[in-house]
Scaffold this motif. Structure first.
Motif, PDB file in Angstrom:
ATOM      1  N   ILE A  25       0.856  -1.182   0.000  1.00 49.22           N
ATOM      2  CA  ILE A  25       0.000   0.000   0.000  1.00 49.22           C
ATOM      3  C   ILE A  25       0.889   1.228   0.000  1.00 49.22           C
ATOM      4  CG2 ILE A  25      -1.723   1.327   1.311  1.00 49.22           C
ATOM      5  CD1 ILE A  25      -2.636  -1.379   2.503  1.00 49.22           C
ATOM      6  N   GLY A  26       0.508   2.225  -0.781  1.00 47.72           N
ATOM      7  CA  GLY A  26       1.241   3.477  -0.814  1.00 47.72           C
ATOM      8  C   GLY A  26       0.284   4.653  -0.702  1.00 47.72           C
ATOM      9  N   ILE A  27       0.812   5.773  -0.226  1.00 45.86           N
ATOM     10  CA  ILE A  27       0.025   7.004  -0.197  1.00 45.86           C
ATOM     11  C   ILE A  27       0.861   8.120  -0.801  1.00 45.86           C
ATOM     12  CG2 ILE A  27      -1.300   6.291   1.835  1.00 45.86           C
ATOM     13  CD1 ILE A  27       0.302   8.360   3.470  1.00 45.86           C
ATOM     14  N   HIS A  28       0.187   9.122  -1.336  1.00 54.30           N
ATOM     15  CA  HIS A  28       0.853  10.312  -1.854  1.00 54.30           C
ATOM     16  C   HIS A  28       0.289  11.491  -1.082  1.00 54.30           C
ATOM     17  CE1 HIS A  28       3.153  12.643  -4.717  1.00 54.30           C
ATOM     18  NE2 HIS A  28       2.131  13.487  -4.742  1.00 54.30           N
ATOM     19  N   VAL A  29       1.181  12.382  -0.669  1.00 55.50           N
ATOM     20  CA  VAL A  29       0.802  13.505   0.173  1.00 55.50           C
ATOM     21  C   VAL A  29       1.106  14.808  -0.547  1.00 55.50           C
ATOM     22  CG1 VAL A  29       1.263  14.632   2.391  1.00 55.50           C
ATOM     23  CG2 VAL A  29       1.299  12.144   2.232  1.00 55.50           C
ATOM     24  N   CYS A  30       0.180  15.746  -0.471  1.00 60.68           N
ATOM     25  CA  CYS A  30       0.360  17.075  -1.037  1.00 60.68           C
ATOM     26  C   CYS A  30      -0.199  18.079  -0.027  1.00 60.68           C
ATOM     27  CB  CYS A  30      -0.382  17.170  -2.368  1.00 60.68           C
ATOM     28  SG  CYS A  30      -0.228  18.760  -3.189  1.00 60.68           S
ATOM     29  N   ASN A  31       0.576  19.114   0.276  1.00 57.42           N
ATOM     30  CA  ASN A  31       0.163  20.108   1.275  1.00 57.42           C
ATOM     31  C   ASN A  31      -0.213  19.442   2.595  1.00 57.42           C
ATOM     32  OD1 ASN A  31       0.483  22.054  -0.691  1.00 57.42           O
ATOM     33  ND2 ASN A  31      -1.688  22.127  -1.193  1.00 57.42           N
ATOM     34  N   ASP A  32       0.549  18.433   3.009  1.00 50.53           N
ATOM     35  CA  ASP A  32       0.311  17.681   4.243  1.00 50.53           C
ATOM     36  C   ASP A  32      -1.031  16.956   4.247  1.00 50.53           C
ATOM     37  OD1 ASP A  32       1.189  16.767   6.816  1.00 50.53           O
ATOM     38  OD2 ASP A  32      -0.261  18.140   7.715  1.00 50.53           O
ATOM     39  N   THR A  33      -1.570  16.672   3.065  1.00 52.70           N
ATOM     40  CA  THR A  33      -2.860  15.993   2.940  1.00 52.70           C
ATOM     41  C   THR A  33      -2.695  14.754   2.067  1.00 52.70           C
ATOM     42  OG1 THR A  33      -4.022  18.109   3.116  1.00 52.70           O
ATOM     43  CG2 THR A  33      -5.248  16.272   2.166  1.00 52.70           C
ATOM     44  N   VAL A  34      -3.261  13.637   2.506  1.00 49.63           N
ATOM     45  CA  VAL A  34      -3.235  12.412   1.709  1.00 49.63           C
ATOM     46  C   VAL A  34      -4.141  12.629   0.495  1.00 49.63           C
ATOM     47  CG1 VAL A  34      -3.794   9.945   1.642  1.00 49.63           C
ATOM     48  CG2 VAL A  34      -2.778  10.942   3.710  1.00 49.63           C
ATOM     49  N   THR A  35      -3.546  12.579  -0.713  1.00 56.97           N
ATOM     50  CA  THR A  35      -4.314  12.827  -1.937  1.00 56.97           C
ATOM     51  C   THR A  35      -4.489  11.584  -2.798  1.00 56.97           C
ATOM     52  OG1 THR A  35      -2.308  13.569  -3.069  1.00 56.97           O
ATOM     53  CG2 THR A  35      -3.691  15.268  -2.052  1.00 56.97           C
ATOM     54  N   SER A  36      -3.775  10.502  -2.478  1.00 55.61           N
ATOM     55  CA  SER A  36      -4.039   9.243  -3.174  1.00 55.61           C
ATOM     56  C   SER A  36      -3.594   8.067  -2.321  1.00 55.61           C
ATOM     57  CB  SER A  36      -3.363   9.191  -4.552  1.00 55.61           C
ATOM     58  OG  SER A  36      -1.991   8.951  -4.438  1.00 55.61           O
ATOM     59  N   VAL A  37      -4.285   6.954  -2.526  1.00 57.21           N
ATOM     60  CA  VAL A  37      -3.961   5.701  -1.850  1.00 57.21           C
ATOM     61  C   VAL A  37      -3.921   4.618  -2.934  1.00 57.21           C
ATOM     62  CG1 VAL A  37      -4.636   4.025  -0.090  1.00 57.21           C
ATOM     63  CG2 VAL A  37      -5.158   6.456   0.260  1.00 57.21           C
ATOM     64  N   THR A  38      -2.835   3.881  -2.966  1.00 53.53           N
ATOM     65  CA  THR A  38      -2.620   2.874  -4.003  1.00 53.53           C
ATOM     66  C   THR A  38      -2.358   1.516  -3.372  1.00 53.53           C
ATOM     67  OG1 THR A  38      -1.623   4.553  -5.428  1.00 53.53           O
ATOM     68  CG2 THR A  38      -1.174   2.269  -5.989  1.00 53.53           C
ATOM     69  N   GLU A  39      -2.873   0.484  -4.033  1.00 61.07           N
ATOM     70  CA  GLU A  39      -2.594  -0.887  -3.610  1.00 61.07           C
ATOM     71  C   GLU A  39      -2.095  -1.660  -4.812  1.00 61.07           C
ATOM     72  OE1 GLU A  39      -4.649  -4.256  -0.903  1.00 61.07           O
ATOM     73  OE2 GLU A  39      -5.949  -3.302  -2.361  1.00 61.07           O
ATOM     74  N   ASN A  40      -1.008  -2.411  -4.630  1.00 61.65           N
ATOM     75  CA  ASN A  40      -0.430  -3.243  -5.679  1.00 61.65           C
ATOM     76  C   ASN A  40      -0.535  -4.701  -5.266  1.00 61.65           C
ATOM     77  OD1 ASN A  40       0.681  -1.042  -7.339  1.00 61.65           O
ATOM     78  ND2 ASN A  40       1.924  -0.671  -5.528  1.00 61.65           N
TER      79      ASN A  40
END
Length: 171
Positions: free
Chosen positions: A76-91
């Motif tokens: 599982i991965g997350i991407h953060v922008c402006n200290d906010t989680v903007t995407s969650v990915t599962e592989n």
């Protein structure tokens, strides 16, 4: 007798509307369950606390990618922008049947996806992909990607929010 019917009817209407709204809410909650239970819009600190509460470790992918984080040993991965989680990915590992089932399930909830097919070489490695991008619903988009990298098959599902404007602290 007619008077009693009129008094009961608004109550019946209220009950029917309440049941319908509950069903709509449950249906929306069904598709919005994100990998690992992370939430779009939460802060990075909230995501770290959540991961720790589940016994997981949330770490940056690399110093060169300070906004991209992974949950160790969970795919599982997350991407953060402006200290906010903007995407969650599962592989996950999967085959074409698994990909087709996942896309089919999402089609029922989100409509027809836009498909994109690609194949290219990365050095001496052949990479082929099929992307199914679904329209955003309530500000959340979904992309499901089926890939083959040198014959190794994988499925990646990315839930994202496009509500991130570049910020001076984001580089």
């Amino acid at each position: 007798m007619m008077r009693r019917y009129i008094q009961i009817r608004p109550r019946l209407f209220t009950i029917v509307v309440a049941v319908l709204l509950c069903n709509v809410h449950l249906a929306a909650a069904d598709w919005i369950t994100l990998p690992g239970g992370f939430g779009l819009g939460s802060s990075l600190e909230e995501a770290k606390r959540y991961a720790a509460s589940r016994g997981w470790q949330l770490v940056t992918i690399s110093p060169e990618l300070p906004r991209s984080w992974i949950v160790k040993e969970q795919n599982i991965g997350i991407h953060v922008c402006n200290d906010t989680v903007t995407s969650v990915t599962e592989n996950v590992a999967g085959n074409l049947d698994d990909f087709a089932q996942l896309v089919s399930n999402l089609r029922v909830k989100r409509g027809e996806p836009k498909l994109q097919v690609g194949s290219f070489m990365a050095g001496s490695t052949q990479i082929s992909t099929i992307d199914a991008r679904f329209a955003e619903v309530d500000g959340v988009g979904v992309v499901v990607q089926f890939s083959s990298t040198a014959g190794r098959l994988a499925i990646s599902t990315n839930y994202f929010s496009d509500k991130c404007a570049e910020h001076p602290n984001d580089e």
